[in-house]
Motif scaffolding. Structure first.
Motif, short mmCIF file in Angstrom:
data_model
loop_
_atom_site.label_atom_id
_atom_site.label_comp_id
_atom_site.label_asym_id
_atom_site.label_seq_id
_atom_site.Cartn_x
_atom_site.Cartn_y
_atom_site.Cartn_z
N LYS A 106 0.65 -1.38 -0.08
CA LYS A 106 -0.12 -0.10 -0.23
C LYS A 106 0.92 1.20 -0.02
N VAL A 108 0.65 5.66 0.31
CA VAL A 108 0.14 6.74 0.26
C VAL A 108 0.56 7.93 -0.39
N LYS A 165 -1.18 5.86 -10.32
CA LYS A 165 -2.48 5.59 -9.73
C LYS A 165 -3.54 5.08 -10.80
N HIS A 172 -3.06 5.32 -2.71
CA HIS A 172 -4.09 6.35 -2.30
C HIS A 172 -3.48 7.52 -2.61
N MET A 174 -3.82 11.64 -2.36
CA MET A 174 -4.49 12.56 -1.25
C MET A 174 -3.70 13.98 -1.30
N LYS A 189 -10.96 8.45 4.86
CA LYS A 189 -10.54 7.83 3.71
C LYS A 189 -9.19 6.95 3.85
N LEU A 190 -8.49 7.57 4.74
CA LEU A 190 -7.12 6.70 4.84
C LEU A 190 -7.50 5.52 5.56
N PHE A 193 -8.77 3.01 3.26
CA PHE A 193 -7.67 2.56 2.45
C PHE A 193 -6.74 1.58 3.32
#
Ligand code: PPS
Length: 276
Positions: A106, A108, A165, A172, A174, A189-190, A193
């Motif tokens: 994952k 971010v 993405k 994710h 942002m 939202k985090l 995710f």
């Protein structure tokens, strides 16, 4: 990049990522520390007070940063006892060690509008002795537009990650401005995710803890204890606002910047807010 980011290049590229690692990637000054702290609290907020008082750069190692005496990001990340491991990088997408993609980690990515990123970076380069001297503001704008600052072009960085993405679903993307507008919404939202759910009470507590004013008072996240930074020149947590660029750009500088911006940023889906 300066040698602090390239000295350990082979080990950075050969880093052994694990499938549950979470990489926090940004162009410098986009809110890395803010999001790192949020994720740290989300996963480990209830753990020992030792962790809560240890420095954010030890809890969330800066992967490519290497000073053989005081800080080797890869070694710190290797030794992290937690699951998941939270790891920070400023690398542009094409330089991220392949293993992160292979393990489907994952990621971010936090992006911040170019003008506020530049202002924040300019002050950061004055207070951080490992960064090159920024020179005068006018020449700094030019270098930022040309991409001859640390980590290269802001335009390529945010666009490169944006394109990634479209094909890599575990990313994710942002925006700093959204975090300022509604921190709790972005924390929600985090959570979705990373697969966590919070009670309303926990969410309120974390939102309050990571508020700019509280972070400035917290030595574990305000970088005041790091000898390479002189927070008397400029605090690491400096203003924490959207739109501080208005206090730096002249009308002429702004017009020239906007003109150049339009030529470089032509994906209509990737929109930044310079005011909210
Ligand atoms: S670094 O050195 O690249 O890791 O810096 P980074 O953490 O990415 O960015 C620092 C800027 O983020 C702001 N910041 C915040 N703004 C609002 N609220 C909170 N809680 C917060 N935490 C960090 C920080 O103040 C820097 O921006 P400027 O504009 O310089 O104040």
């Amino acid at each position: 990049m300066t040698h602090y980011f390239t000295d350990n290049w082979e080990n950075v590229q050969n880093f052994q990522a694990r499938p549950d690692d979470i990489l926090i990637a940004t162009y410098p000054k986009a809110g890395t520390t803010w999001v790192s702290y949020i994720l740290d609290l989300l996963f480990f907020g209830q753990t020992s007070t030792d962790r809560q008082t240890s420095m954010i750069y030890d809890r969330v190692p800066f992967l490519e940063f290497t000073d053989s005496v005081v800080y080797v990001g890869v070694d710190l990340a290797d030794k992290l006892p937690t699951s998941p491991r939270l790891i920070k990088t400023h690398l542009p997408v094409q330089l991220v060690p392949k293993v992160f993609w292979e393990k489907n980690c994952k990621i971010v990515y936090v992006a911040r509008n170019a003008k506020d990123s530049m202002v924040s970076y300019y002050h950061f380069e004055q207070m951080n002795i490992v960064q090159p001297e920024p020179g005068d503001w006018n020449s700094y704008i030019r270098r930022f537009m040309e991409g001859t600052v640390g980590y290269g072009s802001w335009y390529d960085h945010v666009t490169g990650w944006w394109k990634k993405k479209q094909t890599y679903s575990n990313l994710h993307y942002m925006f700093y401005e959204d975090m300022i507008e509604d921190t709790a919404r972005e924390i929600d939202k985090l959570c979705s995710f990373v697969g966590l759910s919070l009670s309303a009470e926990e969410e309120n507590r974390i939102t309050e803890t990571v508020h700019f004013d509280n972070m400035t008072r917290n030595d574990a996240v305000n970088y005041s204890k790091l000898p390479i930074m002189n927070v008397n020149i400029s605090p690491f947590l400096r203003k924490g606002k959207v739109g501080d660029w208005r206090n730096h750009f002249t009308v002429a500088q702004n017009e020239e910047f906007d003109e150049d911006y339009k030529k470089k940023m032509n994906d209509p889906a990737l929109l930044f807010r310079t005011t909210i």
